[in-house]
Design a protein around this motif. Structure first.
Motif, mmCIF file in Angstrom:
data_model
loop_
_atom_site.group_PDB
_atom_site.id
_atom_site.type_symbol
_atom_site.label_atom_id
_atom_site.label_comp_id
_atom_site.label_asym_id
_atom_site.label_seq_id
_atom_site.Cartn_x
_atom_site.Cartn_y
_atom_site.Cartn_z
ATOM 1 N N ASP A 1 0.812 -1.218 0.000
ATOM 2 C CA ASP A 1 0.000 0.000 0.000
ATOM 3 C C ASP A 1 0.845 1.267 0.000
ATOM 4 O O ASP A 1 0.303 2.378 0.102
ATOM 5 C CB ASP A 1 -1.013 -0.011 1.149
ATOM 6 C CG ASP A 1 -0.398 0.195 2.519
ATOM 7 O OD1 ASP A 1 0.833 0.378 2.626
ATOM 8 O OD2 ASP A 1 -1.159 0.172 3.519
ATOM 9 N N ALA A 2 2.162 1.112 -0.165
ATOM 10 C CA ALA A 2 3.029 2.284 -0.360
ATOM 11 C C ALA A 2 3.100 2.682 -1.827
ATOM 12 O O ALA A 2 3.675 3.727 -2.147
ATOM 13 C CB ALA A 2 4.436 1.987 0.156
ATOM 14 N N GLY A 3 2.531 1.876 -2.708
ATOM 15 C CA GLY A 3 2.650 2.150 -4.134
ATOM 16 C C GLY A 3 1.338 2.013 -4.868
ATOM 17 O O GLY A 3 0.448 1.254 -4.475
ATOM 18 N N VAL A 4 1.210 2.788 -5.954
ATOM 19 C CA VAL A 4 0.033 2.706 -6.817
ATOM 20 C C VAL A 4 0.492 2.756 -8.267
ATOM 21 O O VAL A 4 1.600 3.208 -8.579
ATOM 22 C CB VAL A 4 -0.965 3.854 -6.557
ATOM 23 C CG1 VAL A 4 -1.516 3.799 -5.144
ATOM 24 C CG2 VAL A 4 -0.332 5.209 -6.838
ATOM 25 N N LEU A 5 -0.382 2.286 -9.142
ATOM 26 C CA LEU A 5 -0.196 2.417 -10.583
ATOM 27 C C LEU A 5 -1.113 3.540 -11.063
ATOM 28 O O LEU A 5 -2.330 3.495 -10.844
ATOM 29 C CB LEU A 5 -0.545 1.106 -11.280
ATOM 30 C CG LEU A 5 -0.578 1.106 -12.814
ATOM 31 C CD1 LEU A 5 0.782 1.473 -13.401
ATOM 32 C CD2 LEU A 5 -1.040 -0.260 -13.336
ATOM 33 N N VAL A 6 -0.545 4.551 -11.688
ATOM 34 C CA VAL A 6 -1.322 5.678 -12.213
ATOM 35 C C VAL A 6 -1.483 5.503 -13.719
ATOM 36 O O VAL A 6 -0.498 5.279 -14.435
ATOM 37 C CB VAL A 6 -0.634 7.025 -11.905
ATOM 38 C CG1 VAL A 6 -1.470 8.180 -12.456
ATOM 39 C CG2 VAL A 6 -0.424 7.192 -10.399
ATOM 40 N N SER A 7 -2.715 5.573 -14.180
ATOM 41 C CA SER A 7 -3.018 5.345 -15.596
ATOM 42 C C SER A 7 -4.008 6.394 -16.087
ATOM 43 O O SER A 7 -4.726 7.012 -15.293
ATOM 44 C CB SER A 7 -3.598 3.936 -15.774
ATOM 45 O OG SER A 7 -3.887 3.656 -17.117
ATOM 46 N N ARG A 8 -4.038 6.578 -17.398
ATOM 47 C CA ARG A 8 -4.962 7.531 -17.997
ATOM 48 C C ARG A 8 -6.049 6.767 -18.758
ATOM 49 O O ARG A 8 -5.776 5.751 -19.401
ATOM 50 C CB ARG A 8 -4.219 8.483 -18.940
ATOM 51 C CG ARG A 8 -5.048 9.700 -19.364
ATOM 52 C CD ARG A 8 -4.233 10.658 -20.217
ATOM 53 N NE ARG A 8 -3.100 11.236 -19.508
ATOM 54 C CZ ARG A 8 -3.178 12.288 -18.701
ATOM 55 N NH1 ARG A 8 -4.338 12.877 -18.492
ATOM 56 N NH2 ARG A 8 -2.086 12.756 -18.118
ATOM 57 N N VAL A 9 -7.275 7.242 -18.670
ATOM 58 C CA VAL A 9 -8.375 6.661 -19.437
ATOM 59 C C VAL A 9 -8.187 7.045 -20.897
ATOM 60 O O VAL A 9 -8.142 8.226 -21.248
ATOM 61 C CB VAL A 9 -9.735 7.141 -18.918
ATOM 62 C CG1 VAL A 9 -10.869 6.565 -19.769
ATOM 63 C CG2 VAL A 9 -9.920 6.764 -17.452
#
Length: 440
Positions: A290-298
């Motif tokens: 939970d220290a990391g996320v994946l950021v993506s664009r629609v």
């Protein structure tokens, strides 16, 4: 009215001025700087999780060896190394990463069922803490290599305790039908097996029963079993000084209760706490998930009434866990949703030509449109480290945030660079035969 939830990935994420931030840094600003998709990690959350575990286990002076397979980025390893973490490795590549990130060789444990001769030799030359041997055949291999190097290898026997970890079948490792470790009921062979193995010293026992375990109950059973075996082997003359208790401590991805480090400490106290052994654990996802996320664009929203498909620029090659394990990741918009907004049900998918390139089905979330940024939460473990270049896609960046600043800690690896890794053989460029000659 069906409204979406507003659960955030962890305590270091917050909406500020309508935009999701990590340690005060706007994820939209990072996206503008590095492009999408990308992984981003919080150094503050890594420290927070490490210290929580260390505090719970402090009464037993337990060594913490971070399972590098969960996230082997050198910046992540360096943050944990500065906190005092060692490393649990499963390859020569992870050994190189750990050493280059500031983790001393004396804090490295080498696990894994299929270590090669070169990997064992490299570990012995580096002077690592111990090798966890997983078979009698491996004991003989380690002994031979250590002899050739003029060394004595310190080895722990990885025991398979035949304990059900109560987790996903693909990530259980401590049942009798798993490939890992030496069956606990086959230790009678040990006396004869070690005769003549002059180049290794058995210093302890090790175990690891699986991953994403959410209750201390399986650990209580496994630690009890390893305590019995320690007493038994000591009675047969083996000087068991160390116990590697493995890892597998789970995290909440959806509605699960968080694994309790205090319950883990209680399990240690009641089973192995009085044996006088040096103890160690191998946490992985519990420190980094939970220290990391994946950021993506629609990329677009496809209307296939009654279905709505939110198509992202991230794909299963970037985050394979949903395709591999049907795993859940919360999906959170980077732009703060309007209060009271009605949820829309989406299948959230990637662009790869596989039906399994799906991150969520029938997921109720705030409405999204082309160009919007979303976060796939709890992706700091087994995300980037399991990524690939399938469909000739780029390896995406990894970013570290620390106290209001961010840095790219792995740049995007483009298809042009990937093609530069390849070579056509000389004969492939030869002109093909044509006409009647080719038909002969």
């Amino acid at each position: 009215m069906d409204r979406p939830t507003r659960r955030l990935p962890s305590s270091v994420f917050a909406y500020e001025a309508g935009v999701l931030t990590l340690e005060g840094v706007s994820l939209a600003a990072i996206a503008e700087a590095v492009g999408t998709p990308f992984y981003v990690y919080s150094a503050g959350r890594l420290r927070e999780r490490y210290r929580a575990l260390a505090t719970a286990l402090a009464p037993f002076d337990v060594d913490i060896h971070f399972a590098a397979k969960a996230n082997s980025n050198r910046a992540v390893l360096a943050v944990l190394a500065a906190e005092g973490a060692g490393a649990d490795i499963v390859s020569g590549g992870e050994l190189a990463r750990a050493l280059s990130s500031g983790i001393p060789a004396a804090k490295v444990v080498f696990s894994g069922v299929g270590k090669t001769e070169d990997e064992i030799a490299a570990a012995l030359r580096a002077g690592i803490h111990q090798i966890n041997a997983e078979s009698y055949e491996e004991l003989h291999l380690i002994d031979r290599i250590a002899g050739e190097l003029g060394l004595v290898a310190e080895v722990a026997l990885r025991i398979n305790p035949d304990v059900d970890a109560e987790t996903h079948a693909k990530i259980t490792t401590g049942k009798k039908d798993n490939k890992f470790g030496i069956d606990a009921d086959r230790l009678a062979r040990l006396d004869n097996e070690v005769k003549g193995l002059a180049n290794l010293k058995i210093v302890g026992l090790a175990m690891h029963i699986g991953s994403q375990i959410l209750s201390a109950k399986p650990f209580l059973a496994a630690y009890g079993r390893i305590a019995e075996l320690t007493r038994e082997l000591r009675g047969r003359g083996f000087d068991i000084q160390r116990l590697d208790l493995g890892g597998g401590f789970g995290v909440p991805y959806e509605n699960e209760l968080e694994f309790s480090f205090d319950d883990l400490a209680a399990a240690i106290r009641t089973t192995v706490g009085d044996l006088g052994c040096r103890l160690s654990v191998e946490p992985g996802r519990s420190l980094v998930a939970d220290a990391g996320v994946l950021v993506s664009r629609v990329t677009l929203v496809k209307d296939a009434s009654p279905m709505q498909f939110a198509v992202l620029d991230a794909a299963m090659n970037d985050l394979v866990r949903p395709a591999m394990y049907d795993s859940h990741h919360d999906i959170v918009p980077v732009k703060e949703p309007v209060a009271g907004v009605q949820a829309v049900e989406y299948d959230v998918v990637g662009p790869i030509c596989e039906s399994s390139d799906t991150f969520a089905k029938r997921r109720k979330m705030p409405p999204v449109a082309a160009g919007d940024l979303v976060v796939l939460a709890t992706a700091g473990a087994y995300g980037a480290t399991m990524s690939s270049t399938y469909n000739s896609r780029a390896l995406i960046p990894e970013v570290l945030v620390d106290a209001g600043r961010f840095a790219v800690v792995r740049r995007r690896v483009t298809i042009e660079e990937q093609m530069g890794w390849e070579r056509l053989p000389d004969w492939a460029a030869a002109p093909a035969l044509s006409g009647s000659r080719a038909a002969e």
